[in-house]
Structure formats: structure tokens, C-alpha cells
Scaffold this active site. Sequence first.
Site, mmCIF file in Angstrom:
data_model
loop_
_atom_site.group_PDB
_atom_site.id
_atom_site.type_symbol
_atom_site.label_atom_id
_atom_site.label_comp_id
_atom_site.label_asym_id
_atom_site.label_seq_id
_atom_site.Cartn_x
_atom_site.Cartn_y
_atom_site.Cartn_z
ATOM 1 C CD GLU A 199 -2.959 -1.309 2.175
ATOM 2 O OE1 GLU A 199 -2.956 -0.437 3.059
ATOM 3 O OE2 GLU A 199 -3.788 -2.234 2.131
ATOM 4 C CG HIS B 12 -15.406 -6.954 6.645
ATOM 5 N ND1 HIS B 12 -14.993 -6.208 7.713
ATOM 6 C CD2 HIS B 12 -14.359 -6.958 5.785
ATOM 7 C CE1 HIS B 12 -13.747 -5.782 7.507
ATOM 8 N NE2 HIS B 12 -13.344 -6.228 6.347
ATOM 9 C CG HIS C 139 -9.330 -5.414 1.290
ATOM 10 N ND1 HIS C 139 -9.409 -4.044 1.265
ATOM 11 C CD2 HIS C 139 -10.157 -5.855 0.319
ATOM 12 C CE1 HIS C 139 -10.267 -3.669 0.324
ATOM 13 N NE2 HIS C 139 -10.739 -4.752 -0.261
ATOM 14 C CD GLU D 249 -7.697 0.994 2.517
ATOM 15 O OE1 GLU D 249 -8.736 0.555 3.010
ATOM 16 O OE2 GLU D 249 -6.591 0.443 2.665
HETATM 17 C C1 NOJ Z 1 -8.334 -2.217 5.426
HETATM 18 C C2 NOJ Z 1 -9.168 -2.520 4.233
HETATM 19 O O1 NOJ Z 1 -8.468 -2.251 3.046
HETATM 20 C C3 NOJ Z 1 -10.423 -1.719 4.326
HETATM 21 O O2 NOJ Z 1 -11.201 -1.872 3.162
HETATM 22 C C4 NOJ Z 1 -11.184 -2.134 5.568
HETATM 23 O O3 NOJ Z 1 -12.295 -1.301 5.719
HETATM 24 C C5 NOJ Z 1 -10.322 -2.011 6.812
HETATM 25 N N1 NOJ Z 1 -9.059 -2.626 6.618
HETATM 26 C C6 NOJ Z 1 -10.984 -2.661 8.007
HETATM 27 O O4 NOJ Z 1 -11.057 -4.036 7.807
HETATM 28 CA CA CA Z 2 -6.032 -1.963 2.812
#
Ligand code: NOJ
Ligand code: CA
Length: 718
Positions: A180, A419, A489, A514
Site C-alpha cells: 500500500e 466481512h 484485502h 481508501e
Molecule cells: C483495510 C481494508 O483495506 C479496508 O477496506 C477495511 O475497511 C479495513 N481494513 C478494516 O477491515
Molecule cells: Ca487496505
Amino acid sequence: MYFIYVSRKTFIVLFSLLIFSGALAQNQQTIHAGMNSVKLDFMLNADGRPSYKVYFGDKPIINNSYLGIKLANDSAFDKHFKLTSSEKTEVDESWNPVWGEVKTIRNHYEQLTVHLKQQDAPGRLLTIVFRVFADGVGFRYEFPNQPNLKYFIVSDELTEFSLTGDNKTFWIPGDYDSNEYPYTVSTISQVDASVLAKSATDIAVRYVPDKYGIQTPLMMKTTDGLYINIHEAALQNYTSMQLHADTKTYKLTANLVSDAVGNKAYMRAPCVTPWRTIIVSDKATDILSSKMILNLNEPSKIENTSWIKPMKFVGVWWEMQTGKSTWNYTDNLDTLDANGKLIPNGKHGATTANVERYIDFAAKNGIQGVLVEGWNTGWEEWFGNWAEKPFDFVTPYPDFDIKAITDYAASKGVKMIMHNETSGSATNYERQMDTAFRFMKKYGYVSVKTGYVGRIIPRGEHHDDQWMVDHYVRVAQKAAQYHIMLDSHEPVRPTGLQRTYPNWMACEAGRGNEYNAFGSGDNPNHETIMPFTRLMGGPMDFTPGIFKIKGYTADPQRQVKTTLCKQLALYITMYSPVQMVADIPDNYEKHMDAFQFIKDVAVDWDDTKIIEAEPGEYITTARKEKGTGNWFIGAITNENSRSAIIPLDFLDKGKKYVATIYADGDDADWKKNPESYKITKYLISAGTKLNVKLANGGGSAISIKPATDADSGLKFYK
Ligand code: NOJ
Ligand code: CA
């Protein structure tokens, strides 16, 4: 020469068993292979050291580069080899992906297999397989069944990629735990991974300064205008490969990610490494349309794929990212009310009522799925330490009525997306995976988004090492058993395994939208680089579609560094079969005219045309929706404005279409006026050439549908 027909679509040409042509130097053996402009030489020098060289046309793009492996507690497995035999075969076949950018993929290559035997005792065997495609080369090591190499540990891979010059490079540091990072554009001689890694303070992972290389897929451009991409394919049962760059000699060397005790990979022969891939062209557009990495992966291991369905989804997500609501239910686990119950913080996002609002929004706008994060207990302590994490993946917070939500979603025809944030505690997840998937099935969830934020447990393992590489695959396999689609993720970056496990729809493994909610954000050129780097291995859950570009957090300085229209274009330029409609419903409701593009845009395609592209600068892509005659186009630019020139010659000749053009407003600018846009509609045909102005940091999205009588009043585009 023999021809063997393997199937109706596949034929293999077997050349003579031993082909030695043109010995370059005394005692050096050389074997050539080639496909159109791409040519490869395999060489074994006088010391029995294997190497290879790659050409595009007559130009070398990879100079003589050594190959080999280092075995733990043993001598290097890279010299004193004798060539015992070699074979060449040609394969030309086609296959249809379960979902993808195109309906049919041609897999056409010449394969050269060299069988080597080490002359030192105990005479170990190594096979190297090269596949030469029209768009590049893949090669891998194979360890045949043999008495003196059964169980072994790879302590290093000695594979080299000797560049022919000081290539321009689009790179991120090779962190063992995160992809990232923002990209740096520099020449190879200016790559200094440690400097950038130290400055990327918004990454919550362990920093391993002495071990940094640079990450793949690595995109490069030579000084004479050739585009080269280095990555790997079919990463399984091995660790991932990063690259060490020698800034003086321009030589890249494999830098395998190590495990908790410093080893790289644990093997049992017969076995193979992943493919090392070099994609090359004189056109940047060809790099983006290459299917070589997919072709090097095994066909689907899932027989019945009817339950695997690309989709768009909204989520109780951006509101947590931007601080409007929280994942956690309480701010203080130690304070209870008079009845001994947790005291809610009043900001919890995953409440039944809030989720139902998202379900309503999805149902009303034809968005198939709803993701909900922060629905399960444990978020109060979800990361920041190295203890086992409290998640059990089956216990909802008291204000999330899973039964009511399931029934409500079903009544509205909306699919729920689970999730499972593991916070890096992969052992905890493995222990509970069956229970978690049974729970999803019980409540009708069709898909799961996993997460691996923070440090990995087993302690000392890395996000990108062999143990975790195998973990992600185990999750994909387990999900497939339960007919659940997967979006991971923070995993290792993809290497085309979505062909083998087509329920593994996407992953993040890169710097997504994000980062505009925290950290230093994404630079205006970011999305023009990602398709050439991170996305070469597979689809990304980038989470496009942010409409409120400024003022979405308490920090007035914070903003998304794109225009609103560029966010629309990302649905096309950032390929994924699952696309998030990432903003909150309130922000879409203010721009329902622009939102129409997101409602209309497809996620599965019969065809894709990369119209123009230059890494770091611009990309224009057109895609034909699966099963309809509709086309969608996305055009994006970096911080500089430009005109995207789009000839529509891919449309059916003699047919009239309507193009709806969502363009940056005349006064749009990512910094000064990012939400300015204009929407126009024209009649067009295959002879039309669109000229669309993209603002600084801007973009444009276009939907094209066959014209009907109702469109007869529209003007023809000029
Ligand atoms: C990082 C993830 O990339 C994101 O999409 C998620 O909301 C947060 N972690 C919490 O799990
Ligand atoms: Ca992430």
C-alpha cells in the site's frame, strides 16, 4: 518434426529432441526459441551455468542473466550443470474465462524445456521451462522426482534480469508486509527503496530496512521506447518474489520474501516454482491487454462455476473510513452500564437500521450487493498489538440483527457480502474458517471480504511469505467449497490465480482509494500507473466512485486527488469483476445524473480495447458488456489536462448508437473544482471519433448503447 493434436483447439508441435544451434562461444551451448517479435536464448556456459537472454525484434531487452537456486545448508544449485536433453513444443489453444475482460483468450506459445544434471555429486537434476509468447516470456524451475533432492529448503533464488540500460521505472518498495505505497517514478539508477519506505509513515506494518527490494509487477520503459513488465504467475507453494535493483549495473535479482526464521520456501520434489514473467512491447497498450500471466496459470479447479457472479456493491464502509461512524460498538470495553452491558458509543455504523438504508439504496439503483463492516464483536481491539485477535466471525454486535437483515435483503433481492477482518491473525482465521463459512451460508451471504491489517500470526511470518501465500489459497479453496466468492484485502499481490480459483474475484494488495480517507492520499498519477503495475496480476478492489471529493472528513485540507468524472472512469480503467460503489448514499443522491453511469456500467465483458495509454500519464479503455451490445469507455489523465481522442471503429458498422458522455466541466480541476462535470448525449457510429477534454487530474466516462426510435431527436456527434 511431429504434430500431435491434443484437442480440437490445441495442437502441439514437437521439434527434435536436442536442438543446439549456433554455439556463441567455445563450450557454450545456446538454444533459441521465439514467437513473432519476442525471442529467447537459453545458454549454458563453460562452467555449466545456465542463463537466458530476451530480445524484442533485434533488440536485447534482457541481457545475459544467470539462473539458479540456493539450497539451505548446501552449495548453490546454479552451476556445473550438463544439458542432458531439451524439447521444444508449440501450443495454440483458446479458453473462455468464467469472467473477465474478454470472452475468449488465446494461449499461443513455444515452450523450450531444458533438462540439466549437476556434475558434482550427488548429481541433482533441475529442469527449466521457458514459454515464449508473442507478448513476452515466462519461465520456471522444475525439480523432478530424484533420489537426492526430496525435501529441501530454498534459501535464495538466484534468478537475474539484466536490464539493457537505465530504464524508467514505476516502483514501490518491496515491503514483506504491504503493497500500500505510492509509486515513485525514477530511473533504475535512482531507485533507493529504503528512502521511500522510511517516508511512507502511513503504513501500519513492520519495517524491514535491510531487506527491502522493489515490488513486482515492476513496470519499465527503456530509453528507446520499449515497455517491459516483470512479475510472476501462479504463485502457490512458494514465497513471493521481489527484486533487488543494482543501481550501477541495472541488474535486477530475485529477492524472495523470507519467513519467520529466514528461509524462503519449503519444497518437496517433484515440484515447481511460480513462473517468472517478462512482458514486452513497443506499445504501452499491449502491456495492458496482455493475457500472458493468466495463460501461465492452471485452468479452473472449480467445476461448477454457475454460482460465481461478478457484481457491484455498496457498503457500510466509507462512513467508517472517514470517521462519520465507527467499526466498534463501544469506546470503552471496561465500562459497563447498570445492567452489566457495554455502553454503545452512539456512532456504530453497522446497525440494523443503517444497513437497511444501504439495502434500500442498492435495491433502488440495481446494485447487486451490500457489504457491512464492523458487524461482529472484536473491533475495539482490532489491531495495534501482536496478541491473538478477539474475532470469532459469528457473533454480531447487539445492534446488528443478522436474521432481520438477511430477511430484509432477500425481500429486496439484494445479496449480502460478509466481512471477515482477521487483523493478520491467520491462525485464528484458519481455526474458525469452517464455522465462519457455515455461518455465511446459513444467512445467505454470497461473498466474503477478508482483511489482514497488521502483523501476521503465526508471529514472524510475513503477508507475502510462503506460509501466507498458502493461507490465501486455502481460504479461496475453502470459500469455493461453500460456494462463496472472495475478495481479500492486504494479501500478497495477485499472480493470475483467479484463473485457477475463479471465486477469488479480486483482492486489494495495493494502495486503494481508501488512502484518500487517511495517510497522504493517492497522487493524481496513481491510477494511471496501477493498471501497469498492481493490476497486471489480477483485479483490484480499488473501491472507486467517491463523489464528495472534498470536506468528507474533519480535515479541510483532505481531498481525493481526482475529479468526480475520473472516479466514474475508474470503473473501466481499473478492471475488477466486483466493483464497489464506494461513497455513502447521501453523496450519490446529490448527483443522480452522474450516478446513472455507475448504475449502468457493467462488470463483466465480452471484449476490451485499450485505446491509448502511457504509464504515469493517461489511459483510455473501452469495454463491451457481456451479452449485450453496450460499450463503456473510461479515460483518465494524471495531474495534466489532455484531450482523449477516441475512434469508435470497434462498434458495429452501419449501426447507430447513443453515447452519453460524462465529462469534466470546462472549469473542472482536481484541486480547485473537482466536482464540476457536464453530461451530453449524441448519436454516434463506428465512423465517429470522440474528442473529450480531461481536466487536470480528470477523466471521462462514456456509455454507448444501440440507438432506438426514442433517440431520433439527438444530434450526431461532430
Ligand atoms: C483495510 C481494508 O483495506 C479496508 O477496506 C477495511 O475497511 C479495513 N481494513 C478494516 O477491515
Ligand atoms: Ca487496505
